[in-house]
Write a protein that holds these residues in place. Structure first.
Motif, PDB file in Angstrom:
ATOM      1  N   SER A  23      38.690  32.246  49.890  1.00 19.98           N
ATOM      2  CA  SER A  23      38.858  33.474  49.122  1.00 19.98           C
ATOM      3  C   SER A  23      37.969  34.601  49.614  1.00 19.98           C
ATOM      4  CB  SER A  23      38.522  33.205  47.652  1.00 19.98           C
ATOM      5  OG  SER A  23      37.147  32.904  47.547  1.00 19.98           O
ATOM      6  N   VAL A  25      35.037  34.983  48.505  1.00 19.80           N
ATOM      7  CA  VAL A  25      34.195  35.325  47.362  1.00 19.80           C
ATOM      8  C   VAL A  25      33.106  34.276  47.225  1.00 19.80           C
ATOM      9  CG1 VAL A  25      34.120  35.698  44.881  1.00 19.80           C
ATOM     10  CG2 VAL A  25      36.132  36.382  46.162  1.00 19.80           C
ATOM     11  N   LEU A  33      33.815  40.788  42.653  1.00 22.76           N
ATOM     12  CA  LEU A  33      35.027  40.173  43.177  1.00 22.76           C
ATOM     13  C   LEU A  33      35.386  38.918  42.402  1.00 22.76           C
ATOM     14  CD1 LEU A  33      34.526  40.569  47.037  1.00 22.76           C
ATOM     15  CD2 LEU A  33      36.092  41.829  45.549  1.00 22.76           C
ATOM     16  N   GLN A  36      37.065  40.081  39.284  1.00 19.61           N
ATOM     17  CA  GLN A  36      38.415  40.552  39.536  1.00 19.61           C
ATOM     18  C   GLN A  36      39.386  39.406  39.798  1.00 19.61           C
ATOM     19  OE1 GLN A  36      39.540  43.630  39.222  1.00 19.61           O
ATOM     20  NE2 GLN A  36      37.508  44.383  38.660  1.00 19.61           N
ATOM     21  N   ARG A  37      38.907  38.355  40.414  1.00 19.92           N
ATOM     22  CA  ARG A  37      39.808  37.261  40.774  1.00 19.92           C
ATOM     23  C   ARG A  37      40.084  36.306  39.620  1.00 19.92           C
ATOM     24  NH1 ARG A  37      39.468  32.512  45.407  1.00 19.92           N
ATOM     25  NH2 ARG A  37      41.251  31.388  44.576  1.00 19.92           N
ATOM     26  N   PHE A  38      39.083  36.026  38.763  1.00 20.93           N
ATOM     27  CA  PHE A  38      39.236  34.938  37.789  1.00 20.93           C
ATOM     28  C   PHE A  38      39.270  35.361  36.325  1.00 20.93           C
ATOM     29  CE2 PHE A  38      37.388  32.811  41.525  1.00 20.93           C
ATOM     30  CZ  PHE A  38      38.322  31.802  41.699  1.00 20.93           C
ATOM     31  N   ARG A 170      45.697  31.609  44.389  1.00 21.42           N
ATOM     32  CA  ARG A 170      45.308  32.838  43.706  1.00 21.42           C
ATOM     33  C   ARG A 170      45.986  32.897  42.341  1.00 21.42           C
ATOM     34  NH1 ARG A 170      42.472  36.919  45.319  1.00 21.42           N
ATOM     35  NH2 ARG A 170      42.626  38.951  44.304  1.00 21.42           N
ATOM     36  N   ASP A 171      45.173  33.041  41.298  1.00 24.86           N
ATOM     37  CA  ASP A 171      45.633  33.147  39.913  1.00 24.86           C
ATOM     38  C   ASP A 171      46.170  31.842  39.342  1.00 24.86           C
ATOM     39  OD1 ASP A 171      44.867  35.786  39.832  1.00 24.86           O
ATOM     40  OD2 ASP A 171      46.852  36.565  40.267  1.00 24.86           O
ATOM     41  N   ARG A 198      47.385  32.963  35.780  1.00 27.30           N
ATOM     42  CA  ARG A 198      46.869  34.128  35.053  1.00 27.30           C
ATOM     43  C   ARG A 198      47.988  35.139  34.788  1.00 27.30           C
ATOM     44  NH1 ARG A 198      41.811  37.778  37.150  1.00 27.30           N
ATOM     45  NH2 ARG A 198      43.252  38.095  38.870  1.00 27.30           N
ATOM     46  N   THR A 201      44.404  40.233  32.561  1.00 25.74           N
ATOM     47  CA  THR A 201      42.952  40.288  32.729  1.00 25.74           C
ATOM     48  C   THR A 201      42.281  40.767  31.457  1.00 25.74           C
ATOM     49  OG1 THR A 201      43.096  42.533  33.630  1.00 25.74           O
ATOM     50  CG2 THR A 201      43.133  40.707  35.210  1.00 25.74           C
TER      51      THR A 201
END
Length: 203
Positions: A23, A25, A33, A36-38, A170-171, A198, A201
């Motif tokens: 990732s 990150v 970051l 923003q991602r999780f 991702r997500d 996800r 957010t």
């Protein structure tokens, strides 16, 4: 000499990049970051039990819990991760799940406590409530897993923490839980693998 130093520098950068995971990150220093991602809420994509169950008492046994547990596929039964940037110390995990409440209409405590053995009886009523307990969590260094910390105050039966949480893509997150479920064959203890994705957010 200059060429050799440049080569060593490139190797060092490559090594550090690998340690950061696919990732890019690093949970130790890229908090924004990570947020923003999780950060957000995750809906259930699939939920599979380790053995076929008849939870809705229609005579059909299935490992697909989306077809067996009422409301499991709704946004009410969701997973929530709170990554509070820039506060590094607060990562909160909450897995809402439709917990069963079985009323036997007998004895001083007619409601099944989730722990005792209970044989199937068509006269019993089964109700569900989406409930969750808060847990702290951390990320693995390679960002392939989430470690959910124990919470001594949480109910060990109704909303127990997952055995494992894997970061699939991702997500998407894959959770493995052990749960006790009242079924047509009585109470069964099963392993459940649930994939989440996800959808917002906003928490």
């Amino acid at each position: 000499m200059k060429t050799a130093l440049t080569f060593i520098l490139l190797i060092s950068i490559g090594t550090l990049s690998c340690k950061r995971g696919d990732s890019g990150v690093n949970p130790n220093d890229d908090m924004e970051l990570l947020y923003q991602r999780f950060h957000g809420k995750y809906r259930i994509v699939s939920s599979i039990s380790s053995q076929p169950l008849d939870v809705n008492f229609d005579g059909v046994f299935s490992t697909n819990l989306l077809s067996e547990i009422p409301g499991l596929g709704s946004n009410g039964a969701h997973l929530e991760l709170r990554v509070k940037y820039p506060d590094r110390s607060v990562f909160l995990f909450s897995q809402s799940w439709p917990e069963q409440y079985v009323n036997t209409y007998t004895g001083p405590n007619p409601e099944w406590n989730g722990l005792d053995t209970l044989s199937y009886n068509p006269a019993y009523s089964v109700n569900y409530a989406n409930q969750a307990g808060p847990y702290r969590f951390s990320f693995s260094e390679d960002l392939r897993q989430i470690f959910v910390a124990a919470n001594e105050k949480a109910d060990k039966i109704r909303w127990a923490r997952p055995e494992s949480v894997f970061i699939e893509a991702r997500d998407q997150l894959r959770l493995i839980n052990k749960r006790r479920i009242y079924t047509r064959e009585g109470v069964k203890e099963v392993t459940i693998t649930t994939l989440y994705e996800r959808f917002t957010t906003i928490t």
